[in-house]
Design an enzyme around this catalytic site. Structure first.
Site, PDB file in Angstrom:
ATOM      1  N   GLU A  93       9.082  -3.960   2.664  1.00 60.06           N
ATOM      2  CA  GLU A  93       8.633  -3.585   4.112  1.00 60.06           C
ATOM      3  C   GLU A  93       7.083  -3.324   3.774  1.00 60.06           C
ATOM      4  O   GLU A  93       6.513  -2.469   3.128  1.00 60.06           O
ATOM      5  CB  GLU A  93       9.064  -2.150   4.391  1.00 60.06           C
ATOM      6  N   GLU A 123      -5.348  -6.307   7.636  1.00 59.46           N
ATOM      7  CA  GLU A 123      -4.865  -5.071   8.008  1.00 59.46           C
ATOM      8  C   GLU A 123      -6.093  -3.993   7.638  1.00 59.46           C
ATOM      9  O   GLU A 123      -6.321  -3.931   6.573  1.00 59.46           O
ATOM     10  CB  GLU A 123      -3.700  -4.745   7.311  1.00 59.46           C
ATOM     11  N   LYS A 152       9.831   6.502  -6.572  1.00 55.68           N
ATOM     12  CA  LYS A 152       8.342   6.674  -6.912  1.00 55.68           C
ATOM     13  C   LYS A 152       7.362   7.018  -5.691  1.00 55.68           C
ATOM     14  O   LYS A 152       7.099   5.814  -5.037  1.00 55.68           O
ATOM     15  CB  LYS A 152       8.028   5.705  -7.728  1.00 55.68           C
ATOM     16  N   CYS A 162       1.872   1.129   9.333  1.00 56.59           N
ATOM     17  CA  CYS A 162       1.948  -0.254   9.257  1.00 56.59           C
ATOM     18  C   CYS A 162       2.384  -1.052  10.555  1.00 56.59           C
ATOM     19  O   CYS A 162       1.799  -1.980  10.616  1.00 56.59           O
ATOM     20  CB  CYS A 162       3.400  -0.403   8.336  1.00 56.59           C
TER      21      CYS A 162
HETATM   22  P1  NAD Z   1       0.323   0.079  -2.097  1.00 64.89           P
HETATM   23  O1  NAD Z   1       0.973  -1.286  -2.033  1.00 64.89           O
HETATM   24  O2  NAD Z   1      -0.942   0.185  -2.891  1.00 64.89           O
HETATM   25  O3  NAD Z   1       1.311   1.114  -2.847  1.00 64.89           O
HETATM   26  C1  NAD Z   1       2.490   1.488  -2.544  1.00 64.89           C
HETATM   27  C2  NAD Z   1       3.460   2.000  -3.642  1.00 64.89           C
HETATM   28  O4  NAD Z   1       3.556   1.104  -4.440  1.00 64.89           O
HETATM   29  C3  NAD Z   1       2.825   3.185  -4.202  1.00 64.89           C
HETATM   30  O5  NAD Z   1       3.476   4.149  -4.274  1.00 64.89           O
HETATM   31  C4  NAD Z   1       2.193   2.577  -5.555  1.00 64.89           C
HETATM   32  O6  NAD Z   1       1.874   3.480  -6.398  1.00 64.89           O
HETATM   33  C5  NAD Z   1       3.114   1.560  -6.020  1.00 64.89           C
HETATM   34  N1  NAD Z   1       2.500   0.568  -6.723  1.00 64.89           N
HETATM   35  C6  NAD Z   1       1.418   0.004  -6.493  1.00 64.89           C
HETATM   36  N2  NAD Z   1       0.881  -1.061  -7.570  1.00 64.89           N
HETATM   37  C7  NAD Z   1       2.371  -1.284  -7.993  1.00 64.89           C
HETATM   38  C8  NAD Z   1       2.817  -2.252  -8.525  1.00 64.89           C
HETATM   39  N3  NAD Z   1       2.106  -3.215  -9.407  1.00 64.89           N
HETATM   40  N4  NAD Z   1       4.188  -2.331  -8.940  1.00 64.89           N
HETATM   41  C9  NAD Z   1       4.968  -1.378  -8.345  1.00 64.89           C
HETATM   42  N5  NAD Z   1       4.518  -0.364  -7.494  1.00 64.89           N
HETATM   43  C10 NAD Z   1       3.147  -0.322  -7.448  1.00 64.89           C
HETATM   44  O7  NAD Z   1       0.334   0.422  -0.508  1.00 64.89           O
HETATM   45  P2  NAD Z   1      -0.288   1.865   0.123  1.00 64.89           P
HETATM   46  O8  NAD Z   1      -1.636   1.537   0.025  1.00 64.89           O
HETATM   47  O9  NAD Z   1       0.215   3.226  -0.592  1.00 64.89           O
HETATM   48  O10 NAD Z   1       0.383   1.883   1.639  1.00 64.89           O
HETATM   49  C11 NAD Z   1      -0.172   1.045   2.809  1.00 64.89           C
HETATM   50  C12 NAD Z   1       0.618  -0.272   2.786  1.00 64.89           C
HETATM   51  O11 NAD Z   1       1.824   0.084   3.126  1.00 64.89           O
HETATM   52  C13 NAD Z   1       0.004  -1.010   4.090  1.00 64.89           C
HETATM   53  O12 NAD Z   1      -0.200  -2.178   3.856  1.00 64.89           O
HETATM   54  C14 NAD Z   1       1.302  -0.443   5.221  1.00 64.89           C
HETATM   55  O13 NAD Z   1       1.041  -1.482   6.010  1.00 64.89           O
HETATM   56  C15 NAD Z   1       2.379  -0.623   4.314  1.00 64.89           C
HETATM   57  N6  NAD Z   1       3.457  -0.002   4.773  1.00 64.89           N
HETATM   58  C16 NAD Z   1       4.419  -0.680   5.416  1.00 64.89           C
HETATM   59  C17 NAD Z   1       5.443  -0.053   5.927  1.00 64.89           C
HETATM   60  C18 NAD Z   1       6.652  -0.908   6.447  1.00 64.89           C
HETATM   61  O14 NAD Z   1       7.546  -0.370   6.765  1.00 64.89           O
HETATM   62  N7  NAD Z   1       6.540  -2.199   6.725  1.00 64.89           N
HETATM   63  C19 NAD Z   1       5.374   1.192   5.965  1.00 64.89           C
HETATM   64  C20 NAD Z   1       4.469   2.056   5.453  1.00 64.89           C
HETATM   65  C21 NAD Z   1       3.443   1.441   5.026  1.00 64.89           C
END
Ligand code: NAD
Length: 501
Positions: free
Chosen positions: A280, A411, A206, A314
């Site tokens: 992650e 963050e 997804k 991230c």
């Molecule tokens: P997010 O958690 O809002 O969304 C990530 C994904 O999860 C999206 O595809 C979203 O649609 C989905 N999602 C949202 N709610 C959900 C739920 N209740 N159940 C399952 N899936 C759900 O994050 P974002 O805003 O898209 O990305 C930014 C975040 O990602 C930052 O906190 C960043 O640090 C983190 N990130 C971490 C890494 C790593 O490797 N540690 C890498 C990239 C990004």
């Protein structure tokens, strides 16, 4: 007043004295990457069972270019019914074909995906930039080559699993649910899909709602590579589709990359189900500069760590810890360097800092920056002019930041750096570790023994020494504490996708 004049004026005010040559920011002519070779379909469906199918909801949502706010395409709004269908297709493909194939055969398919990514790299880079807002030089030189490199790397492991895990019986887990964020769309898909396939699992992916387009191009590549139908399924949609996928009973393993908040929610939902989980999550990385560090090189590393890719990383080095004795020259050099960063059209090859990914992310950055000012930190912002349309934020840093302030703890996920100072290595370690996160860190010093000591004491999954934000498919990546658990990349990234007996 031109940008150069504005920069000179600001610098004169903040750092009086003769301008160093680095201050002069030459106005380059635009060098736009061509988009002629890219055609984006006006509407995209879900990729399930090897075919593109309409969503059960019969709804499509708009996906835009954050640099212009123009619609690029409409994308299928997947729901629980679609997720269920995709999981059943993945299960069928797992039982009927993929798990039965030899490692050598699986490797050929994965290798083909890698080659096709390389062949289509120009189009992939342009679409990644248009949909995500990141500068073309990043998507062209980092995201897409690294995505191909991950498929190549894991293709190499597919027929060598018994060497990867010697003296053990290795078998796949089953159906993997993979949920990814918007900051490295194709690369995150590669990090997840490549090891899963190499180990013999099938996948439902997804993508994030704001950046689905390169995942859908990957779906076409997977079709072209001739993978058996259902081995990889891609369901676009929002949080509801993500929640349906992570809670689906037919899934054996969940790999999530995204915010700590959503990661915790998934962890709670998965508790007691026996499903495997890797998370992650977010970060608040310290970049620590000692007085003996090569300062110009360190400033480049700081800039690379937080301003490139708009801080949408991230592992961004979002907290700078600088030893008190060199704080003044480091801040002066940083101000000068920020003045030379080019913010603007992400398709321009000269651009250093592109567009913020969405209005929601821009609002979040603005709110946190306001909190920094309210809490008494001193703000410095590039005086660059920002485009009228789209979502933009100038490179920014705060000095005089208190350890307890929100900008030192939360963050921001934008081009905003919080600068703190320290006197001794022990103080740097204690303060650097004092956040809920532990994803990455940077150490700048000429002393090898100090690097080793810091690496042992810093609670972070990845530590760079005298460099920052360097990635390689052979090298594991992942967090401590609220940055998650499990590793992606390298041999470690294969382990979550196998059962060992
Ligand atoms: P997010 O958690 O809002 O969304 C990530 C994904 O999860 C999206 O595809 C979203 O649609 C989905 N999602 C949202 N709610 C959900 C739920 N209740 N159940 C399952 N899936 C759900 O994050 P974002 O805003 O898209 O990305 C930014 C975040 O990602 C930052 O906190 C960043 O640090 C983190 N990130 C971490 C890494 C790593 O490797 N540690 C890498 C990239 C990004």
């Amino acid at each position: 007043m031109t940008r150069n004049e504005k920069n000179r004026e600001t610098l004169e005010r903040l750092a009086p004295g003769p301008a160093s040559p680095a201050v002069i920011n030459w106005e380059y002519s635009a060098s736009l990457e061509s988009t002629d070779h890219v055609s984006i379909a006006p509407r995209h469906n879900l990729f399930i069972g090897g075919r593109f199918v309409e969503p059960h909801s019969k709804k499509w949502f708009s996906t835009i270019n954050p640099a212009t706010e123009e619609e690029l395409s409409k994308v299928a709004e997947g729901d629980a019914e679609d997720v269920d269908r995709a999981v059943r297709e993945a299960r069928r493909a797992y039982e009927k074909s993929w798990r039965k194939l030899s490692g050598t055969e699986r490797a050929k398919y994965i290798f083909r995906i890698a080659r096709l990514i390389q062949e289509k790299s120009r189009a992939l880079a342009v679409v990644e930039t248009m949909n995500g807002g990141k500068p073309i030089k990043e998507s062209r030189d980092i995201d897409i080559p690294l995505a191909a490199a991950h498929f190549f790397y894991y293709a190499g492991w597919a027929d060598k699993l018994e060497y990867a895990f010697p003296n053990r019986n290795v078998s796949p887990i089953g159906v993997a649910a993979q949920i990814i964020p918007w900051n490295f769309p194709l690369l995150m898909a590669a990090w997840k899909i490549a090891p899963a396939l190499a180990a013999g699992n099938t996948v439902v992916l997804k993508p994030a709602e704001t950046t689905p387009l390169t995942s859908l191009m990957l779906a076409e590549i997977i079709q072209e590579a001739g993978l058996p139908p259902g081995v990889v399924n891609i369901v676009t949609g929002g949080p509801a589709a993500g929640a349906a996928l992570s809670s689906h009973p037919g899934v054996d393993k969940i790999a999530f990359t995204g915010s700590t908040e959503v990661g915790k929610r998934i962890e709670r939902a998965v508790a007691g189900t026996g499903k495997r989980l890797t998370l992650e999550l977010g970060g608040k990385a310290p970049n620590i500069v000692f007085e003996d560090a090569p300062l110009d090189q360190a400033v480049e590393g700081i800039v690379n760590g937080i301003y490139f890719n708009q801080g949408h990383v991230c592992c961004a080095g979002s907290r700078l810890f600088v030893q008190e004795s060199v704080a003044e020259p480091v801040l002066r050099k940083l101000r000068q360097r920020i003045g030379t960063l080019r913010v603007g059209n992400p398709l321009d090859k000269n651009t250093d800092v592109g567009a913020i990914n969405s209005q929601a992310q821009l609002d979040k950055i603005r709110e946190l920056v306001q909190s920094g000012t309210d809490e008494g930190a001193e703000i410095f912002q590039s005086s660059c002019s920002l485009p009228q349309r789209g979502f933009w934020f100038p490179p920014t840093f705060f000095s005089g930041v208190a350890q307890s302030s929100r900008i030192a703890q939360e963050e921001i996920f934008g081009p905003v750096l919080s600068v703190l100072t320290f006197r001794t290595p022990e103080e740097a370690i204690e303060r650097a570790n004092n956040t809920p996160y532990g994803l990455s860190a940077g150490v700048w010093t000429e002393k090898g023994s100090r690097i080793l000591k810091m690496a042992q004491k810093l609670r972070a999954g990845v530590i760079w020494a005298n460099t920052y934000n360097k990635f390689d498919p052979t090298s594991p990546f992942g967090g401590f504490k609220e940055s998650g658990f499990g590793r992606e990349g390298g041999l470690h990234g294969l382990a979550p996708y196998v059962m060992l007996s």
